[in-house]
Design a protein around this motif. Structure first.
Motif, short mmCIF file in Angstrom:
data_model
loop_
_atom_site.label_atom_id
_atom_site.label_comp_id
_atom_site.label_asym_id
_atom_site.label_seq_id
_atom_site.Cartn_x
_atom_site.Cartn_y
_atom_site.Cartn_z
N GLY A 45 0.72 -1.14 0.05
CA GLY A 45 0.00 0.01 -0.04
C GLY A 45 0.76 1.42 -0.12
N ASN A 46 1.97 1.31 0.47
CA ASN A 46 2.90 2.33 0.42
C ASN A 46 3.77 2.52 -0.68
OD1 ASN A 46 2.18 3.17 3.20
ND2 ASN A 46 3.70 1.73 3.82
N SER A 47 3.55 1.69 -1.89
CA SER A 47 4.36 1.89 -3.11
C SER A 47 3.66 2.88 -3.92
CB SER A 47 4.20 0.43 -3.80
OG SER A 47 2.93 0.05 -4.31
N ALA A 48 4.33 3.29 -4.88
CA ALA A 48 3.87 4.55 -5.79
C ALA A 48 2.49 4.04 -6.38
CB ALA A 48 4.81 4.83 -6.83
N VAL A 49 2.61 2.73 -7.10
CA VAL A 49 1.49 2.30 -7.84
C VAL A 49 0.18 2.28 -6.93
CG1 VAL A 49 0.48 0.44 -9.25
CG2 VAL A 49 2.73 1.50 -9.81
N SER A 50 0.20 1.64 -5.84
CA SER A 50 -0.78 1.38 -4.84
C SER A 50 -1.37 2.64 -4.43
CB SER A 50 -0.20 0.56 -3.87
OG SER A 50 0.08 -0.61 -4.15
N LEU A 51 -0.48 3.86 -4.20
CA LEU A 51 -0.98 4.99 -3.78
C LEU A 51 -1.72 5.98 -4.87
CD1 LEU A 51 2.34 6.39 -2.25
CD2 LEU A 51 0.08 5.35 -0.96
N MET A 52 -1.30 5.44 -6.32
CA MET A 52 -2.16 5.94 -7.22
C MET A 52 -3.29 5.29 -7.34
SD MET A 52 0.92 7.04 -9.91
CE MET A 52 2.37 8.06 -9.49
N VAL A 53 -3.26 3.94 -7.45
CA VAL A 53 -4.48 3.19 -7.38
C VAL A 53 -5.62 3.57 -6.58
CG1 VAL A 53 -5.62 0.75 -6.94
CG2 VAL A 53 -3.58 0.98 -8.46
N MET A 54 -5.03 3.81 -5.07
CA MET A 54 -6.10 4.34 -4.26
C MET A 54 -6.84 5.65 -4.66
SD MET A 54 -4.44 3.43 -0.37
CE MET A 54 -2.71 3.53 -1.09
N GLN A 55 -5.91 6.63 -5.22
CA GLN A 55 -6.46 7.93 -5.33
C GLN A 55 -7.64 7.71 -6.55
OE1 GLN A 55 -3.49 11.24 -4.85
NE2 GLN A 55 -2.35 9.37 -4.94
N PHE A 56 -7.17 6.92 -7.72
CA PHE A 56 -8.12 6.79 -8.93
C PHE A 56 -9.42 6.06 -8.23
CE2 PHE A 56 -4.35 6.87 -11.74
CZ PHE A 56 -4.46 8.28 -12.16
N ALA A 57 -9.30 4.82 -7.38
CA ALA A 57 -10.27 4.24 -6.86
C ALA A 57 -11.24 5.28 -6.10
CB ALA A 57 -9.70 3.26 -5.79
N LYS A 58 -10.59 6.10 -5.41
CA LYS A 58 -11.50 6.87 -4.65
C LYS A 58 -12.47 8.04 -5.70
CE LYS A 58 -11.08 10.73 -0.93
NZ LYS A 58 -9.97 11.76 -0.41
N HIS A 59 -11.65 8.41 -6.67
CA HIS A 59 -12.29 9.28 -7.65
C HIS A 59 -13.49 8.37 -8.42
CE1 HIS A 59 -12.58 12.02 -11.17
NE2 HIS A 59 -12.48 11.04 -12.09
N LYS A 60 -13.40 7.07 -8.11
CA LYS A 60 -14.56 6.38 -8.90
C LYS A 60 -15.50 5.85 -7.96
CE LYS A 60 -11.41 4.41 -12.90
NZ LYS A 60 -12.49 4.84 -13.92
N GLY A 61 -15.43 6.03 -6.58
CA GLY A 61 -16.21 5.74 -5.56
C GLY A 61 -16.05 4.20 -5.05
N ILE A 62 -14.85 3.68 -5.32
CA ILE A 62 -14.37 2.35 -4.97
C ILE A 62 -13.85 2.33 -3.58
CG2 ILE A 62 -12.98 0.39 -5.51
CD1 ILE A 62 -13.28 1.29 -8.60
N ASN A 63 -14.33 1.50 -2.77
CA ASN A 63 -13.80 1.21 -1.31
C ASN A 63 -12.52 0.39 -1.45
OD1 ASN A 63 -15.99 2.50 -0.08
ND2 ASN A 63 -17.20 0.58 -0.29
#
Length: 329
Positions: free
Chosen positions: A148-166
C-alpha cells in the motif's frame, strides 16, 4: 553526455556506473529528447538482470539503463510531427541519461506545467488506471491493494477514490510521511501489528461482504489469505512479486468462490501508444495533475548519485519513489 550504463548482467548495485557516452544520433522517425527526469522502478532492475521477455533485452557493451522518463524534444527527425520544445513522456529505453533517441510513436505529449516527478513515472498512473479497469469494480465495491505504500498502489487508491470504489490498503508497516486515508484508503491493515487473521479483519471491515478484487504487488501467504477473503466472482490481478515466498491454494478456494486470477502487463510494454489511447491518456494526465493528487517521493537524485538512488530504491522501496532529476524544463 553522462549516462548510467552497464556492460553485463547482474545486481544493479554492482554493475551500474556513470560514464561519458556520445549523444545519440536520430533517425527520420525519431526525436532527440533532452531528459528532464527519469524514474527508478522495479522493472528497471529486472531489465538490468535480463529477466524481461523478448524483445526487452539489454545490448552490450554500454547498455544505458532506465526504461521510463520525460524530457523536452531538442531535435525532430524528418517524418516527426511533434515540434522541438514539446514536453514528452515515454516508456522505451535509455532514460537514465542526459539525452535519449526515441521513435516518435512512443512519445506521450504533456502539458508544459505537468509535474516533472509525475512525468518521470507516467508508467505508474497509467498502470494504476489500467489495474482498476482490469479489476472491473463498481462504485461501492471493495478493493484490496497490497504494498500500500508503493507508488502504484498510492495512485490506485486515488483513482479508486475518484471512481467511488472502497479500498483496503495492506502494508507491512505504516510510514509517518504517507497518509493512506487521505489518498483514498477506507481502511488500512498493518500486517506487522495485526492481531487477528487477515480474513477475519477483512470481514469486519466489509461487514462480511468480502472483497471484490485484489491488486497484488507482493505475493506470498498474504495473497492466499486475500483470495480466501473474496466475495463470489472476484478478481485477483497480479502486478508484482516483492515477496520471495509463494502462496498456496486448494482448487476449491477458486472453484467455490468463482474467483479469477489474471496477470497485468503494462499496456506499453510491447507496443507504443495508439491514436485510440488519446482520450484515456488525456483523462489520466488531467486527474493526476490536480493539486490534490499526491505522489510521495523518496528523493530526487542527480545521475552522479546513482549508487545512493539505486541502493535506497532496492532496500527501502516503502520510503517512496526515487527520481533522477537531470535537467530543467
Amino acid at each position: 553526455m553522462k549516462a548510467i550504463v552497464f556492460d553485463k548482467i547482474g545486481s544493479p548495485e554492482e554493475v551500474l556506473e556513470l560514464r561519458e557516452v556520445p549523444v545519440p544520433e536520430i533517425k527520420d522517425n525519431e526525436v532527440l529528447v533532452r531528459m528532464v527526469s527519469s524514474s527508478i522502478n522495479p522493472g528497471d532492475f529486472l531489465f538490468i538482470q535480463n529477466l524481461y521477455p523478448e524483445p526487452k533485452r539489454p545490448l552490450f557493451p554500454g547498455q544505458i539503463a532506465g526504461n521510463h522518463g520525460a524530457g523536452i524534444i531538442e531535435k525532430a527527425g524528418k517524418t516527426v510531427k511533434l515540434k522541438p520544445g514539446t514536453f514528452v513522456a515515454f516508456s522505451y529505453y535509455n532514460t537514465w541519461a542526459e539525452y535519449a533517441a526515441v521513435p516518435d510513436e512512443w512519445l506521450i505529449p504533456l502539458p508544459i506545467d505537468y509535474p516533472v516527478e509525475l512525468a518521470a513515472q507516467l508508467v505508474n498512473p497509467i498502470t494504476a488506471w489500467d489495474l482498476i479497469d482490469q479489476a472491473g469494480l463498481r462504485a461501492g465495491q471493495w478493493l484490496a491493494v497490497t504494498a500500500g505504500n508503493s507508488a502504484v498502489s498510492l495512485m490506485v487508491m486515488q483513482f479508486a477514490k475518484h471512481k467511488g470504489i472502497n479500498v483496503i490498503s495492506l502494508i507491512r508497516r505504516a510510514q509517518s510521511t504517507i497518509d493512506l486515508v487521505s489518498m483514498g484508503a477506507n481502511a488500512v491493515i498493518e500486517l506487522s501489528s495485526l492481531q487477528e487473521g487477515i480474513k477475519e479483519r477483512i470481514m469486519q471491515i466489509t461487514n462480511n461482504q468480502g472483497i471484490n478484487a485484489v491488486i497484488d504487488n507482493v505475493g506470498g501467504p498474504v495473497t492466499g489469505e486475500l483470495i480466501r477473503s473474496m466475495a463470489f466472482g472476484g478478481r485477483v490481478i497480479i502486478n508484482g512479486g516483492m515477496s520471495p515466498d509463494k502462496f498456496e491454494l486448494h482448487n476449491f478456494d477458486i472453484l467455490m468462490s468463482g474467483a479469477e486470477i489474471k496477470s497485468h502487463v503494462y499496456r506499453y510494454f510491447f507496443n507504443p501508444p495508439t491514436a485510440a489511447d488519446a482520450a484515456v491518456l488525456k483523462e489520466i494526465i488531467s486527474i493526476s495533475s490536480q493539486p490534490g493528487f499526491q505522489t510521495p517521493l523518496g528523493g530526487m537524485h542527480s545521475l552522479a548519485d546513482v549508487e545512493t538512488a539505486v541502493t535506497e530504491s532496492i532496500q527501502y522501496p516503502q520510503k517512496g519513489k526515487r527520481i533522477f532529476s537531470i535537467s530543467n524544463i
